[in-house]
Write a protein that holds these residues in place. Structure first.
Motif, PDB file in Angstrom:
ATOM      1  N   VAL A  18      -9.151  10.181  -0.687  1.00 26.15           N
ATOM      2  CA  VAL A  18      -8.686   8.679  -0.983  1.00 26.15           C
ATOM      3  C   VAL A  18     -10.027   8.294  -1.898  1.00 26.15           C
ATOM      4  N   ARG A 212     -11.741   3.643  12.277  1.00 22.89           N
ATOM      5  CA  ARG A 212     -11.964   2.372  11.554  1.00 22.89           C
ATOM      6  C   ARG A 212     -13.148   1.961  11.238  1.00 22.89           C
ATOM      7  N   GLU A 217      -9.974   1.865   7.136  1.00 23.64           N
ATOM      8  CA  GLU A 217      -8.554   1.898   7.749  1.00 23.64           C
ATOM      9  C   GLU A 217      -7.766   3.079   7.178  1.00 23.64           C
ATOM     10  N   THR A 218      -8.233   3.788   6.108  1.00 26.72           N
ATOM     11  CA  THR A 218      -7.500   4.999   5.841  1.00 26.72           C
ATOM     12  C   THR A 218      -8.550   5.996   5.349  1.00 26.72           C
ATOM     13  N   SER A 240      -3.042   2.328  14.605  1.00 28.33           N
ATOM     14  CA  SER A 240      -3.712   1.974  13.358  1.00 28.33           C
ATOM     15  C   SER A 240      -2.736   1.476  12.017  1.00 28.33           C
ATOM     16  N   GLU A 241      -1.720   2.072  11.991  1.00 28.37           N
ATOM     17  CA  GLU A 241      -0.700   1.850  10.606  1.00 28.37           C
ATOM     18  C   GLU A 241      -0.057   0.494  11.157  1.00 28.37           C
ATOM     19  N   HIS A 244      -2.797  -2.062  10.311  1.00 27.73           N
ATOM     20  CA  HIS A 244      -3.106  -2.242   8.995  1.00 27.73           C
ATOM     21  C   HIS A 244      -2.155  -2.289   7.856  1.00 27.73           C
ATOM     22  N   GLY A 245      -0.961  -1.632   8.142  1.00 30.76           N
ATOM     23  CA  GLY A 245       0.222  -1.648   7.189  1.00 30.76           C
ATOM     24  C   GLY A 245      -0.128  -0.683   6.139  1.00 30.76           C
ATOM     25  N   LYS A 246      -0.895   0.361   6.587  1.00 25.00           N
ATOM     26  CA  LYS A 246      -1.261   1.479   5.538  1.00 25.00           C
ATOM     27  C   LYS A 246      -1.430   2.696   6.328  1.00 25.00           C
ATOM     28  N   PRO A 247      -1.423   3.822   5.514  1.00 21.52           N
ATOM     29  CA  PRO A 247      -1.647   5.282   6.410  1.00 21.52           C
ATOM     30  C   PRO A 247      -3.080   5.063   6.968  1.00 21.52           C
ATOM     31  N   LYS A 250      -4.813  10.856   5.614  1.00 23.29           N
ATOM     32  CA  LYS A 250      -3.898  11.339   4.691  1.00 23.29           C
ATOM     33  C   LYS A 250      -3.517  12.748   5.021  1.00 23.29           C
TER      34      LYS A 250
END
Length: 514
Positions: A18, A212, A217-218, A240-241, A244-247, A250
């Motif tokens: 990331v 987190r 968050e990712t 979590s997703e 947060h609206g994100k992965p 990974k």
RNA sequence: GGCGCCGUAGCCAAGUGGCUAAGGCAGCGGAUUGCAAAUCCGCCAUCGUCGGUUCAACUCCGACCGGCGCCUCCA
């Protein structure tokens, strides 16, 4: 280029972080309600090797392993024992820590405990309610699974796979698939204050909250046993997703589970059926489970921790591993080759194998062997090892290289007759040490051979040393006089006592039988 | 029933569309040794079955047989 198998995509993918150069890694740790067994050790050992290899490859890695110290099982077990839950948790946490330390797992950066993460957990739960993904009923909080569009993407399971909990909570939930983020406390249960009243966290929320707060968050790698994929990891992703609206992570890495093979499991073919005929499959499962869940600290009374580590890393992490005492004994036998070589190195060079400083990074370890045939071979082997490890951390393939490399090193000592002091010269000893450096370098990426194993039993006792010296001297005199009967009597007598004598050009060595 | 994994020598176990199919344990033969031990060298598999794709498959696809995991708590 490192490639990682991602459960999310069911594919090997190139490893890209990331943030450049940094890796955040989270592994689901134990619920500390009973002593850990060998199954609990697989994840820590594997991910310890993963971290070591990533650090070796130049990444800065932060590794988090959570400790679940509040949960239904803990409550039940502490009630059964008549102790405070916190006390039980503290004892079992200590047991877990001792075990992983024995195995050389010392690269974990954070061990967050659930009970010490309450503010973060409550905050996370609140956010999920605020954002419309969870709802409170009668002091419980549930995740509203239908709101999670991607629910099931990890395990490839639909909502219908999430069965109701059957515990009478069905009427509190909007859907039977919904899972608890917060559970209201029954009288006498340990509890924490929250906006929804006194209670405790559900099983899944702690991992979302802890990862987190410690990794963001990712983050890069989320690991755990295959058995946790559903529902635990699926629910973590949902929490979590959605929040947060994100992965969340990974790469999702899942290790295979330990299978204890016992009499039932080991008998092949028809006999298996004959034996199992009297048992329901459930009962048969229980038998093998009871053997496999032997307390790990007891297992360590019979086997060296390094052998256990070797055993765990000897197969690919995604495969199930069959555990048996015979298997472990076999591993120990094989490892003798290494330990004998280490002693041999010390005899020849006059310095401890363990004192040789190995390159700590891949870059540092790169070298051009020139026309030194030994180092040429060693360099090729190192390359082969790195290829294996780059390919989804194939430690099993790497093991083979370890064996090849000691053979190469042993052959060099043989060919150059370095056991004979007169044949030694600085150049050869230097080559040998360079080879050893590379051996240590690759072994270290798997956390192997970092420090001497404790002697099997007494032997460094001063009196024993004197006696052995005397016996060896007497035997040497007999051999000189060709009195082999006496010489053999001494050797055989010692063998019966568990002492092995080995004659070498430089003199006779003794060691305690393994 | 749903999701998924596996089947490589006596046992454990990597791996690959074509080149000698790693390594370990056990076994056998040899070098070495007074004899051993250790070490080294050599030997020991055609990759569950059947069919398909392909110039070529153990490796890809399909079917079947066999073993296993998860779907309830689990690392």
């Amino acid at each position: 280029m490192i490639r990682v198998y991602n459960t999310l995509t069911r594919n090997k993918e190139p490893f890209e972080t990331v943030q450049p150069g940094k890796v955040g890694m989270y592994l689901c740790g134990p619920t500390v309600y009973k002593p850990s067994h060998i199954g609990h050790m697989v994840g820590p050992v594997i991910f310890d090797a993963v971290k070591r290899y990533l650090v070796y490859s130049g990444y800065k890695v932060t590794w988090v392993v959570n400790i679940t110290d509040v949960d239904d099982k803990l409550i039940n077990e502490s009630n059964a024992r008549g102790v405070q839950m916190s006390q039980l948790a503290a004892e079992m946490t200590a047991d877990y820590m001792n075990n992983i330390q024995a195995l050389g797992v010392d690269t974990i950066d954070h061990f967050p405990r659930c009970t010490a993460t309450m503010p973060e957990i409550i905050e996370f739960t609140k956010q999920l309610i605020d954002r419309g993904y969870a709802y409170a009923t009668d002091g419980d909080v549930y995740f509203d699974v239908v709101k999670s569009k991607e629910y099931g993407k990890l395990s490839h399971r639909g909502l219908e796979a999430m069965q109701g909990d059957g515990g009478g909570m069905a009427d509190r939930k909007r859907s039977s698939a919904d899972f608890a983020l917060w559970k209201s406390a029954k009288p006498g249960e340990p509890s924490w204050d929250s906006p929804w009243g006194k209670g405790r966290p559900g099983w899944h929320i702690e991992c979302s909250a802890m990862s987190r707060s410690l990794l963001g968050e990712t983050f890069d790698i989320h690991g755990g046993g295959l058995d946790l994929m559903f529902p635990h990891h699926e629910n973590e992703i949902a929490q979590s997703e959605c929040c947060h609206g994100k992965p969340m992570a990974k790469y999702w890495m899942h290790n295979g589970l330990v299978q204890a093979s016992d009499e039932v499991g080991k008998v092949g073919g028809r006999n298996t059926h004959a034996v199992e005929g009297d048992l329901s499959s459930q009962e048969a499962g229980k038998i093998s489970k009871s053997k496999g869940s032997q307390a790990f600290s007891d297992l360590l009374k019979n086997f060296s921790p390094e052998a256990v580590r070797f055993f765990i890393l000897s197969t690919h992490y995604r495969r199930p591993i069959d555990y048996s005492e015979d298997r472990l004994k076999e591993i120990e036998t094989g490892m003798e080759t290494f330990y004998r070589f280490f002693k041999r190195y010390e005899r020849v060079v006059g310095a401890s194998f363990y004192a040789v400083a190995e390159p700590k990074t891949r870059k540092e370890g790169d070298f051009t062997p020139g026309d030194d045939p030994l180092l040429k071979t060693v360099a090729e082997q190192r390359e082969r090892f790195l290829e294996s490890m780059d390919d989804d951390f194939n430690t099993g393939g790497g093991m083979a290289v370890l064996f090849d490399m000691v053979r190469t090193l042993n052959k060099f000592v043989d060919d150059e007759k370095l056991e004979e002091p007169a044949r030694r010269d600085a150049k050869k000893l230097h080559s040998l040490t360079d080879g050893v450096k590379t051996f240590k370098e690759i072994a270290a990426t798997m956390g192997l051979f970092r420090k001497p194993v404790e002697a099997k039993s007494a032997g460094d006792d001063a009196l024993v040393g004197k006696l052995m010296e005397l016996l060896i001297e007497l035997r040497a005199e007999s051999r000189k006089k060709k009195d082999f009967a006496t010489a053999d009597r001494i050797r055989n007598g010692l063998l019966e006592a568990g002492v092995i004598l080995e004659d070498r050009p430089g003199g006779t060595d003794w060691s305690v039988k393994a």
